[in-house]
Scaffold this active site. Sequence first.
Site, PDB file in Angstrom:
ATOM      1  N   ASP A  16       0.835  -1.209   0.000  1.00 45.76           N
ATOM      2  CA  ASP A  16       0.000   0.000   0.000  1.00 45.76           C
ATOM      3  C   ASP A  16       0.870   1.259   0.000  1.00 45.76           C
ATOM      4  O   ASP A  16       1.762   1.404   0.843  1.00 45.76           O
ATOM      5  CB  ASP A  16      -0.885   0.045   1.254  1.00 45.76           C
ATOM      6  CG  ASP A  16      -1.930  -1.067   1.294  1.00 45.76           C
ATOM      7  OD1 ASP A  16      -2.106  -1.770   0.277  1.00 45.76           O
ATOM      8  OD2 ASP A  16      -2.565  -1.207   2.350  1.00 45.76           O
ATOM      9  N   GLY A  42      -3.348  -5.362   1.277  1.00 49.62           N
ATOM     10  CA  GLY A  42      -4.069  -6.433   0.592  1.00 49.62           C
ATOM     11  C   GLY A  42      -5.056  -7.040   1.587  1.00 49.62           C
ATOM     12  O   GLY A  42      -4.703  -7.325   2.739  1.00 49.62           O
ATOM     13  N   THR A 225     -21.351  -5.216   7.766  1.00 50.14           N
ATOM     14  CA  THR A 225     -20.664  -4.187   8.555  1.00 50.14           C
ATOM     15  C   THR A 225     -21.211  -2.826   8.149  1.00 50.14           C
ATOM     16  O   THR A 225     -21.438  -2.563   6.965  1.00 50.14           O
ATOM     17  CB  THR A 225     -19.146  -4.249   8.346  1.00 50.14           C
ATOM     18  OG1 THR A 225     -18.832  -4.015   6.969  1.00 50.14           O
ATOM     19  CG2 THR A 225     -18.579  -5.591   8.762  1.00 50.14           C
ATOM     20  N   ASP A 251      -7.952   6.616  10.816  1.00 47.02           N
ATOM     21  CA  ASP A 251      -7.730   6.006   9.509  1.00 47.02           C
ATOM     22  C   ASP A 251      -8.550   4.711   9.456  1.00 47.02           C
ATOM     23  O   ASP A 251      -8.266   3.781  10.205  1.00 47.02           O
ATOM     24  CB  ASP A 251      -6.231   5.719   9.337  1.00 47.02           C
ATOM     25  CG  ASP A 251      -5.878   5.127   7.981  1.00 47.02           C
ATOM     26  OD1 ASP A 251      -6.790   4.822   7.195  1.00 47.02           O
ATOM     27  OD2 ASP A 251      -4.669   4.970   7.709  1.00 47.02           O
ATOM     28  N   ASP A 257     -10.882  -5.279   7.425  1.00 44.88           N
ATOM     29  CA  ASP A 257     -10.061  -6.503   7.442  1.00 44.88           C
ATOM     30  C   ASP A 257      -9.775  -6.945   8.871  1.00 44.88           C
ATOM     31  O   ASP A 257      -9.741  -8.150   9.151  1.00 44.88           O
ATOM     32  CB  ASP A 257      -8.750  -6.267   6.687  1.00 44.88           C
ATOM     33  CG  ASP A 257      -8.988  -5.918   5.229  1.00 44.88           C
ATOM     34  OD1 ASP A 257      -9.991  -6.400   4.664  1.00 44.88           O
ATOM     35  OD2 ASP A 257      -8.186  -5.157   4.655  1.00 44.88           O
ATOM     36  N   GLY A 292      -2.793   3.322   9.242  1.00 40.68           N
ATOM     37  CA  GLY A 292      -2.328   2.128   8.564  1.00 40.68           C
ATOM     38  C   GLY A 292      -3.279   0.957   8.707  1.00 40.68           C
ATOM     39  O   GLY A 292      -4.370   1.060   9.285  1.00 40.68           O
ATOM     40  N   SER A 296      -2.191  -1.197  12.820  1.00 42.34           N
ATOM     41  CA  SER A 296      -3.223  -0.673  13.721  1.00 42.34           C
ATOM     42  C   SER A 296      -4.003  -1.796  14.413  1.00 42.34           C
ATOM     43  O   SER A 296      -4.949  -1.522  15.137  1.00 42.34           O
ATOM     44  CB  SER A 296      -4.193   0.221  12.930  1.00 42.34           C
ATOM     45  OG  SER A 296      -4.977  -0.561  12.041  1.00 42.34           O
TER      46      SER A 296
HETATM   47  O1  RIB Z   1      -8.959  -3.198   2.983  1.00 42.29           O
HETATM   48  C1  RIB Z   1      -7.805  -2.423   2.850  1.00 42.29           C
HETATM   49  C2  RIB Z   1      -6.926  -3.006   1.787  1.00 42.29           C
HETATM   50  O2  RIB Z   1      -7.597  -2.907   0.539  1.00 42.29           O
HETATM   51  C3  RIB Z   1      -5.628  -2.273   1.587  1.00 42.29           C
HETATM   52  O3  RIB Z   1      -4.600  -2.790   2.393  1.00 42.29           O
HETATM   53  C4  RIB Z   1      -5.381  -2.407   0.094  1.00 42.29           C
HETATM   54  O4  RIB Z   1      -4.235  -3.136  -0.226  1.00 42.29           O
HETATM   55  C5  RIB Z   1      -6.642  -3.041  -0.482  1.00 42.29           C
HETATM   56  O5  RIB Z   1      -6.496  -4.378  -0.723  1.00 42.29           O
END
Ligand code: RIB
Length: 321
Positions: A16, A42, A225, A251, A257, A292, A296
């Site tokens: 990123d 990712g 969500t 952020d 994720d 980040g 985080s």
């Molecule tokens: O969900 C956040 C992620 O989406 C980032 O880290 C970016 O790489 C994309 O995949």
Amino acid sequence: MAASARVVVVGSLNVDSTSYVASFPAPGETIRSHGFRVALGGKGSNQAVAAHVVGAAVELVARVGGDAAGDFAVATLDRLGVPTGAIARETDAPTGVAQITVADSGENTIIVTGGANLALTPAVVDAERDRIVAALVLTQGELPVATIDRLASLAAEAGVRFVLNLAPPAPVSAETLAVADPLVVNEHEARAVGIGTDAPDATLEDWRTTAASAVGRVARSVVVTLGAAGAVAASVDGTWAIAAPSVSAVDTTGAGDAFTGTLAAFLAEGRSLEESLRIAVAAGALAVQARGTVDSYAPRAAVLEAAARGGASPAGGAAPA
Ligand code: RIB
């Protein structure tokens, strides 16, 4: 965490590049950032790290390029303690990249270029069969559609739990959605698969009803969500709505994720969907309070403590999207 808490993530891995700005530029406008960072990203890799930091034994099946970004990504995962044995190098492709802009409001925009992630084909799923069927399987919408579909059918055939975070939305088959347990989507992704309420001011309770209507019709179980509002879940066992604690969002990148990786880890541990949802909401709320993605993510003790008190720290305003 229970010894049985094993999660295999077949997912995307990016590097990123994030610019921090006061507000998003308009088309054609050039603006200055007030900060910049390059970091591991990712959705697959982020979710693998999130599951790992809350205690699950994680395997990450992913692809990187033969470039310096690939070296950086693997070294970062090594540093974090996530096994990298199932990450292969695609020498002819660049490592996946995400160009991210984060505004002072905490919101972000993300452009992803798949690169080596696109080499994660159905043939890779077949080659990794033994590794995959040994654990809860978690994947996301950043992989080729045929790969997600193959993964779903393999998980169903082997009788292992399949968790699908359809982010970004991807045209996977109805059969793939049907075996997702749960299908994890935000409100936009939910609408893309026919789960949605058109009410612009839909509440958590509205979404709880909407998610319930999709159980069995769209997916085996459903989690939606809802950013600062929290999240809902529905399965044949019931429906749940968990309000997010009020926190100061710095952020939101990767907070979804953190939520999904944590949810998968606790489901793999044998916790109920309701309990896993509650813990995942806390993990997401903690993640938005620092810059980040993986940097985080809070460890297990902090996540469980936040979930137990129904909050995730000081007062303010947002959670995972
Ligand atoms: O969900 C956040 C992620 O989406 C980032 O880290 C970016 O790489 C994309 O995949």
